[in-house]
Design a protein around this motif. Sequence first.
Motif, mmCIF file in Angstrom:
data_model
loop_
_atom_site.group_PDB
_atom_site.id
_atom_site.type_symbol
_atom_site.label_atom_id
_atom_site.label_comp_id
_atom_site.label_asym_id
_atom_site.label_seq_id
_atom_site.Cartn_x
_atom_site.Cartn_y
_atom_site.Cartn_z
ATOM 1 N N MET A 96 0.860 -1.195 0.000
ATOM 2 C CA MET A 96 0.000 0.000 0.000
ATOM 3 C C MET A 96 0.893 1.241 0.000
ATOM 4 O O MET A 96 1.414 1.644 1.039
ATOM 5 N N LYS A 97 1.052 1.868 -1.176
ATOM 6 C CA LYS A 97 1.920 3.030 -1.306
ATOM 7 C C LYS A 97 1.111 4.291 -1.612
ATOM 8 O O LYS A 97 0.117 4.248 -2.347
ATOM 9 N N ILE A 98 1.544 5.393 -1.044
ATOM 10 C CA ILE A 98 0.863 6.677 -1.245
ATOM 11 C C ILE A 98 1.119 7.157 -2.667
ATOM 12 O O ILE A 98 2.276 7.242 -3.115
ATOM 13 N N THR A 99 0.031 7.475 -3.371
ATOM 14 C CA THR A 99 0.152 7.931 -4.753
ATOM 15 C C THR A 99 -0.259 9.383 -4.956
ATOM 16 O O THR A 99 0.198 10.032 -5.898
ATOM 17 N N ALA A 145 -0.708 25.200 2.131
ATOM 18 C CA ALA A 145 0.620 25.389 1.539
ATOM 19 C C ALA A 145 1.634 24.419 2.125
ATOM 20 O O ALA A 145 2.472 23.860 1.398
ATOM 21 N N ALA A 146 1.574 24.205 3.441
ATOM 22 C CA ALA A 146 2.511 23.276 4.077
ATOM 23 C C ALA A 146 2.337 21.865 3.536
ATOM 24 O O ALA A 146 3.319 21.152 3.277
ATOM 25 N N ILE A 147 1.078 21.446 3.366
ATOM 26 C CA ILE A 147 0.813 20.099 2.850
ATOM 27 C C ILE A 147 1.204 19.999 1.385
ATOM 28 O O ILE A 147 1.868 19.042 0.957
ATOM 29 N N ARG A 148 0.824 21.003 0.607
ATOM 30 C CA ARG A 148 0.993 20.926 -0.851
ATOM 31 C C ARG A 148 2.447 21.047 -1.284
ATOM 32 O O ARG A 148 2.898 20.326 -2.187
ATOM 33 N N PRO A 161 4.768 16.337 -0.746
ATOM 34 C CA PRO A 161 5.632 15.726 -1.769
ATOM 35 C C PRO A 161 6.588 14.675 -1.214
ATOM 36 O O PRO A 161 6.976 13.746 -1.934
ATOM 37 N N LYS A 162 6.963 14.810 0.060
ATOM 38 C CA LYS A 162 7.890 13.842 0.666
ATOM 39 C C LYS A 162 7.221 12.502 0.977
ATOM 40 O O LYS A 162 7.914 11.522 1.278
ATOM 41 N N LEU A 163 5.887 12.471 0.903
ATOM 42 C CA LEU A 163 5.166 11.248 1.250
ATOM 43 C C LEU A 163 4.808 10.406 0.029
ATOM 44 O O LEU A 163 4.482 9.222 0.178
ATOM 45 N N ILE A 164 4.834 10.996 -1.145
ATOM 46 C CA ILE A 164 4.456 10.267 -2.352
ATOM 47 C C ILE A 164 5.423 9.102 -2.580
ATOM 48 O O ILE A 164 6.648 9.256 -2.534
ATOM 49 N N GLY A 165 4.851 7.923 -2.818
ATOM 50 C CA GLY A 165 5.648 6.723 -3.041
ATOM 51 C C GLY A 165 6.003 5.953 -1.788
ATOM 52 O O GLY A 165 6.563 4.850 -1.868
ATOM 53 N N ARG A 166 5.665 6.510 -0.626
ATOM 54 C CA ARG A 166 6.007 5.834 0.628
ATOM 55 C C ARG A 166 5.012 4.715 0.920
ATOM 56 O O ARG A 166 3.812 4.842 0.681
ATOM 57 N N GLN A 226 9.400 16.125 10.792
ATOM 58 C CA GLN A 226 10.717 16.742 10.619
ATOM 59 C C GLN A 226 10.805 17.600 9.363
ATOM 60 O O GLN A 226 11.826 18.251 9.125
ATOM 61 N N SER A 227 9.740 17.638 8.582
ATOM 62 C CA SER A 227 9.775 18.387 7.324
ATOM 63 C C SER A 227 9.847 19.892 7.536
ATOM 64 O O SER A 227 10.420 20.613 6.720
#
Length: 364
Positions: free
Chosen positions: A1-4, A64-67, A72-77, A91-92
């Motif tokens: 289950m990966k974040i897309t 803005a913080a999420i977008r 972006p650091k979560l995509i594919g995780r 930590q972002s």
Amino acid sequence: MKITAIEIGKIAIPLKTPFITALRRVDVAEDLVVKVHTDDGHTGYGNAPATVVITGDSHESVAAAIRYTIGPKLIGRDIDDREDILDTIHQSMVHNTSAKAALDMAVHDLFGQRYGLPLYRFFGGRKTRIASDLTISINDPAGMAADACQAVALGYRHLKLKVGIDPAIDFQRVAAIRQAVGPDITIRLDANQGWKPKEAIRLIGRMEDAGLDIELVEQPVAAADFEGLKQVTDHVATDIMADESAFSAKDVFRLLAMRACDLINIKLMKAGGLGPAAQIAAMADAAGVGCMMGCMLESKVGITAAAALSAGKAVITKNDLDAADLMAADPVRGGITYDKDHLVVPDAPGLGITAIEGWQPLKD
């Protein structure tokens, strides 16, 4: 289950009555709701209201913080890497706790779905029902007494009274409500930082002398005034609870080390989500200090997440999770249900939320 993909949208829900405190007035709850999608077709939900006067977060800053920074650091995780994902979220960037909370609860929702596990069971599974108080907004004494009686008629046995604007009238407010509801209803006060330390000591002492039987007083002094909070705690018999003073685990460690309060109010929007909130609960538990699970004006998405943590942890003995019950409509399908003054947590995987009516995506 990966974040897309991560979508950000807004819902607006009118309140049954205006929500008025020493810090703000709200007539319509406007919340951001994130949808975190995965490659196997699952969706995790997260929620963040704008509470500028408390967390400093606006809808624009959360989006803005999420977008642009965290999302972006979560995509594919992979959701199985829950701890690493939570570390990435927190930590972002510094601050921005509401944005972090929204993504954190969506990740936990997906983790629960991944393993078919309701979140309250993930956090300990101690209860399926938890009792909450109902907030009585600031008004004149007669108006607050009428609102309190209405709440009792609806089945609420615990009332949280908003005070903190005028100490003299605050006493009249509390006295009027105690007389109106009788001795068997639990009364809690929330001053929202509205008093000075000596002022708080005098007023709380006066209430004690008058036999108004107040269970606790929440955040009587300014958030940064840890010493003032300790001064009040040391000089009254009534339990004092830290709220705006207790954002992070570091804040709570300092409060506990100073013995500056009797109770800690945990809120997902302050802590940054379920992960840090669970750390705060564990820290308080180790110190022998009880906790309340509180909320801002989250929709039922955030309330369901908070209720899951509370239902799992023995150290969380009190709840102020009435926000969804203050709203005039319920666009969230699934999640917790209210049974008079109790919240019933869902037994479906994750948060148990299937859809949100009226969700409007935000444009880039």
